[in-house]
Motif scaffolding. Structure first.
Motif, mmCIF file in Angstrom:
data_model
loop_
_atom_site.group_PDB
_atom_site.id
_atom_site.type_symbol
_atom_site.label_atom_id
_atom_site.label_comp_id
_atom_site.label_asym_id
_atom_site.label_seq_id
_atom_site.Cartn_x
_atom_site.Cartn_y
_atom_site.Cartn_z
ATOM 1 N N PRO A 80 -3.258 -9.865 -1.562
ATOM 2 C CA PRO A 80 -2.442 -9.039 -2.802
ATOM 3 C C PRO A 80 -2.563 -9.289 -3.968
ATOM 4 O O PRO A 80 -3.211 -10.552 -4.510
ATOM 5 N N LEU A 81 -2.444 -8.615 -5.163
ATOM 6 C CA LEU A 81 -2.611 -9.222 -6.039
ATOM 7 C C LEU A 81 -1.507 -10.469 -6.801
ATOM 8 O O LEU A 81 -2.723 -11.141 -7.110
ATOM 9 N N VAL A 82 -0.726 -11.091 -6.277
ATOM 10 C CA VAL A 82 0.207 -11.914 -6.818
ATOM 11 C C VAL A 82 0.552 -12.527 -5.464
ATOM 12 O O VAL A 82 1.266 -12.210 -4.538
ATOM 13 N N PRO A 83 -0.663 -13.316 -4.788
ATOM 14 C CA PRO A 83 0.112 -14.231 -3.135
ATOM 15 C C PRO A 83 1.862 -14.671 -3.817
ATOM 16 O O PRO A 83 1.819 -15.203 -4.754
ATOM 17 N N GLY A 84 2.124 -14.478 -2.380
ATOM 18 C CA GLY A 84 3.705 -15.592 -2.788
ATOM 19 C C GLY A 84 4.153 -14.152 -3.243
ATOM 20 O O GLY A 84 5.710 -15.025 -2.770
ATOM 21 N N ALA A 85 4.103 -13.497 -4.034
ATOM 22 C CA ALA A 85 5.066 -12.404 -4.691
ATOM 23 C C ALA A 85 5.244 -11.164 -4.062
ATOM 24 O O ALA A 85 6.389 -10.523 -4.482
ATOM 25 N N ASP A 86 4.087 -10.816 -3.564
ATOM 26 C CA ASP A 86 4.932 -9.584 -2.753
ATOM 27 C C ASP A 86 5.671 -9.906 -0.897
ATOM 28 O O ASP A 86 6.006 -10.653 -0.544
ATOM 29 N N PRO A 87 6.402 -8.686 -0.940
ATOM 30 C CA PRO A 87 8.067 -8.687 -0.561
ATOM 31 C C PRO A 87 6.833 -8.711 0.636
ATOM 32 O O PRO A 87 7.320 -9.124 2.243
ATOM 33 N N LEU A 88 5.806 -8.297 1.389
ATOM 34 C CA LEU A 88 5.514 -8.380 2.789
ATOM 35 C C LEU A 88 3.659 -8.958 3.008
ATOM 36 O O LEU A 88 3.075 -8.926 3.915
ATOM 37 N N GLY A 89 4.019 -10.134 2.265
ATOM 38 C CA GLY A 89 2.911 -10.972 2.281
ATOM 39 C C GLY A 89 1.892 -10.930 1.929
ATOM 40 O O GLY A 89 1.400 -10.251 0.696
ATOM 41 N N PRO A 90 0.546 -11.378 3.063
ATOM 42 C CA PRO A 90 -0.411 -10.636 2.841
ATOM 43 C C PRO A 90 -1.135 -9.345 3.448
ATOM 44 O O PRO A 90 -2.012 -8.674 2.462
ATOM 45 N N GLU A 91 -0.062 -8.385 2.979
ATOM 46 C CA GLU A 91 0.100 -7.118 3.738
ATOM 47 C C GLU A 91 -0.438 -6.343 2.294
ATOM 48 O O GLU A 91 -0.820 -5.082 2.079
ATOM 49 N N GLY A 92 -0.007 -6.673 1.071
ATOM 50 C CA GLY A 92 0.368 -6.322 -0.292
ATOM 51 C C GLY A 92 0.829 -4.941 -0.432
ATOM 52 O O GLY A 92 0.486 -3.933 -0.885
ATOM 53 N N LEU A 93 2.149 -5.238 0.010
ATOM 54 C CA LEU A 93 2.237 -3.932 -0.666
ATOM 55 C C LEU A 93 2.874 -3.577 -2.002
ATOM 56 O O LEU A 93 2.659 -2.306 -2.189
ATOM 57 N N LEU A 94 2.632 -4.722 -2.853
ATOM 58 C CA LEU A 94 2.683 -4.040 -4.494
ATOM 59 C C LEU A 94 1.089 -3.814 -4.772
ATOM 60 O O LEU A 94 1.009 -3.469 -6.302
ATOM 61 N N GLY A 95 0.619 -3.937 -4.190
ATOM 62 C CA GLY A 95 -1.264 -3.964 -4.877
ATOM 63 C C GLY A 95 -1.852 -4.453 -4.424
ATOM 64 O O GLY A 95 -1.198 -6.316 -4.576
ATOM 65 N N THR A 96 -3.264 -4.406 -4.109
ATOM 66 C CA THR A 96 -3.970 -5.670 -3.472
ATOM 67 C C THR A 96 -4.562 -5.713 -4.614
ATOM 68 O O THR A 96 -5.515 -4.610 -5.044
ATOM 69 N N VAL A 97 -5.984 -6.460 -4.485
ATOM 70 C CA VAL A 97 -6.947 -7.103 -5.183
ATOM 71 C C VAL A 97 -8.076 -5.662 -5.110
ATOM 72 O O VAL A 97 -8.913 -5.178 -6.102
ATOM 73 N N ASP A 98 -7.984 -5.119 -3.631
ATOM 74 C CA ASP A 98 -9.482 -4.316 -4.100
ATOM 75 C C ASP A 98 -8.136 -2.837 -4.128
ATOM 76 O O ASP A 98 -9.510 -1.715 -4.441
ATOM 77 N N ASP A 99 -7.296 -2.447 -4.256
ATOM 78 C CA ASP A 99 -6.755 -1.339 -4.970
ATOM 79 C C ASP A 99 -6.998 -0.976 -6.338
ATOM 80 O O ASP A 99 -7.357 -0.532 -6.416
ATOM 81 N N LEU A 100 -6.779 -2.897 -6.748
ATOM 82 C CA LEU A 100 -7.301 -2.324 -8.259
ATOM 83 C C LEU A 100 -8.055 -2.658 -9.053
ATOM 84 O O LEU A 100 -8.748 -1.230 -9.766
ATOM 85 N N ALA A 101 -9.293 -3.151 -8.153
ATOM 86 C CA ALA A 101 -10.759 -2.454 -8.525
ATOM 87 C C ALA A 101 -10.996 -1.365 -8.560
ATOM 88 O O ALA A 101 -12.160 -0.482 -8.723
ATOM 89 N N ARG A 102 -10.756 -0.389 -7.043
ATOM 90 C CA ARG A 102 -11.136 0.858 -6.334
ATOM 91 C C ARG A 102 -10.016 2.102 -7.739
ATOM 92 O O ARG A 102 -11.129 3.037 -8.348
ATOM 93 N N ALA A 103 -9.227 1.377 -8.664
ATOM 94 C CA ALA A 103 -8.563 2.227 -9.366
ATOM 95 C C ALA A 103 -9.345 2.221 -10.740
ATOM 96 O O ALA A 103 -9.396 3.076 -11.473
ATOM 97 N N LEU A 104 -9.948 1.035 -11.008
ATOM 98 C CA LEU A 104 -10.613 0.968 -11.934
ATOM 99 C C LEU A 104 -12.590 1.697 -11.694
ATOM 100 O O LEU A 104 -12.622 2.415 -12.672
ATOM 101 N N LEU A 105 -12.539 1.500 -10.503
ATOM 102 C CA LEU A 105 -13.946 3.103 -10.397
ATOM 103 C C LEU A 105 -13.342 3.544 -10.877
ATOM 104 O O LEU A 105 -14.538 4.435 -11.236
ATOM 105 N N VAL A 106 -12.839 4.742 -9.938
ATOM 106 C CA VAL A 106 -11.898 5.653 -10.217
ATOM 107 C C VAL A 106 -11.303 5.922 -11.513
ATOM 108 O O VAL A 106 -12.415 7.194 -12.308
ATOM 109 N N THR A 107 -11.336 5.105 -12.535
ATOM 110 C CA THR A 107 -11.034 5.713 -13.937
ATOM 111 C C THR A 107 -12.310 5.755 -14.386
ATOM 112 O O THR A 107 -11.914 6.576 -15.115
ATOM 113 N N ASP A 108 -12.375 4.527 -14.484
ATOM 114 C CA ASP A 108 -13.987 4.682 -15.363
ATOM 115 C C ASP A 108 -14.981 5.769 -15.551
ATOM 116 O O ASP A 108 -15.991 6.070 -16.292
#
Length: 283
Positions: A80-108
Motif C-alpha cells: 500500500p502507498l501508506v502502510p497502516g493507513a489503508d482501510p484494508l491493510g496490505p490489500e492497498g484499497l486506496l492505492g498501491t505502490v505499483d498502481d502509482l508507478a503504472r499510472a505514471l508510466l501511462v501518463t508519461d
C-alpha cells in the motif's frame, strides 16, 4: 483544491488520486518518497530506485508501455502507498505502490505522445487486473475521457475490491449518474469504503439516498448489520429514510431483525419508535 502535499503521506493517499493538483509531477515526488527507504519492494532503497529507473529508461528508449506494465510490481513492490493507513491493510484499497508507478508510466507515455489517449483502451484489452488498476488511476492526470466509460464499467463488474476502488476514483467522472449511483451501491455491497469514491459529496443526490434506503431495508430484513458508511449517502433528515422500513422491521419480532433495526436506527440517527412494538414489549 486540497492543500495536501505529497510529503504528507497519509493525507496524500486519501486525496491525491482525486485531486492530482500538479498531476504526474506530484505523483513522481510521492513515488520517489515511497521508494526512498526501499520499502516499496522490501529491499535496499538503491536497488528499488535502480529498477524503477531502468523501467523509465526503457520507456524513454521506446519500449511499448504494455511490455513494461507487467514488470512494475517486481520492480517497485506491491505494498500500500501508506502502510497502516489503508482501510484494508496490505490489500492497498486506496492505492498501491505499483498502481502509482503504472499510472505514471501511462501518463508519461500519453504526455510524450508514445501512446495516444485513444490508445488507453487497447492497453486495457491486454492488461490483467493489477495493470488495469494503474490505467484507471492514471485518469486523474490524463485529459478527460482518456479512460472511457466502458473501461470503468468493466472494472465495476469485477469482484476485485481493489479494482472497484480504482474504478470509483477520478475515472468515474465519465460515468452517467445512474451508473455512478450503482457503483456507489456496489461499494457498499463489496466493502469498499466510500472514502474511495471521487466527488461523493458533489454527486450524491436524493435518488442515491432512496437506493441506499432500500439497501438498508434489505439488510435489516435479513437481520444483517448496515455498513457504517451508509450515512454518507443516507444522511439524517433525508426523506428517503422512511423507505428504510426500520420501524416495520421491528414488527416481525425476530431477534436478529430487532437488533439490526436498532443498530441501523442508531447509525442513521433515526429515533426509536414512539411506542414499543409487541415484539419489543415481549422481550
Amino acid at each position: 483544491m486540497s492543500s495536501t502535499r505529497p510529503d504528507d503521506a497519509h493525507g496524500w493517499s486519501l486525496a491525491r488520486w482525486a485531486e492530482p493538483g500538479d498531476g504526474a509531477d506530484a505523483w513522481r515526488r510521492a513515488l520517489a518518497a515511497r521508494l526512498g527507504d526501499g520499502s516499496g519492494a522490501g529491499d535496499g532503497a538503491g536497488d528499488v530506485r535502480a529498477r524503477w529507473q531502468r523501467l523509465l529508461d526503457r520507456a524513454d528508449a521506446g519500449t511499448p508501455v504494455d511490455v513494461l506494465l507487467p514488470a512494475v510490481g517486481r520492480s517497485v513492490g506491491r505494498g500500500p502507498l501508506v502502510p497502516g493507513a489503508d482501510p484494508l491493510g496490505p490489500e492497498g484499497l486506496l492505492g498501491t505502490v505499483d498502481d502509482l508507478a503504472r499510472a505514471l508510466l501511462v501518463t508519461d507515455a500519453v504526455t510524450a505522445g508514445r501512446v495516444g489517449t485513444t490508445g488507453v483502451p487497447s492497453l486495457h484489452e491486454r492488461a490483467d487486473a493489477t495493470e488495469r488498476r494503474g490505467l484507471l488511476r492514471s485518469a486523474a492526470a490524463l485529459p478527460g475521457g482518456a479512460v472511457p466509460a466502458a473501461l470503468v464499467e468493466d472494472a465495476l463488474r469485477a469482484n476485485d475490491t481493489r479494482l472497484v476502488a480504482a474504478a470509483v476514483g477520478p475515472c468515474a467522472d465519465v460515468l452517467d449518474d445512474e451508473v455512478w449511483r450503482q457503483a456507489v451501491l456496489k461499494c457498499l455491497f463489496v466493502g469498499v469504503p466510500l472514502s474511495c469514491v471521487h466527488r461523493l459529496a458533489d454527486r450524491a443526490d436524493e435518488r442515491l439516498a432512496e437506493m441506499a434506503a432500500r439497501y438498508v431495508a434489505e439488510r435489516v430484513a435479513a437481520g444483517r448489520p448496515v455498513p457504517v458508511d451508509v450515512p454518507a449517502v443516507l444522511p439524517a433528515g433525508s426523506p428517503a429514510l422512511a423507505q428504510a422500513g426500520l420501524d416495520d422491521a421491528a414488527q416481525h419480532g425476530a431477534p436478529d431483525r430487532l437488533a439490526a433495526a436498532a443498530a441501523a436506527r442508531a447509525l442513521l440517527g433515526v429515533a426509536p419508535p414512539a411506542h414499543p412494538t409487541a415484539a419489543e414489549e415481549a422481550r
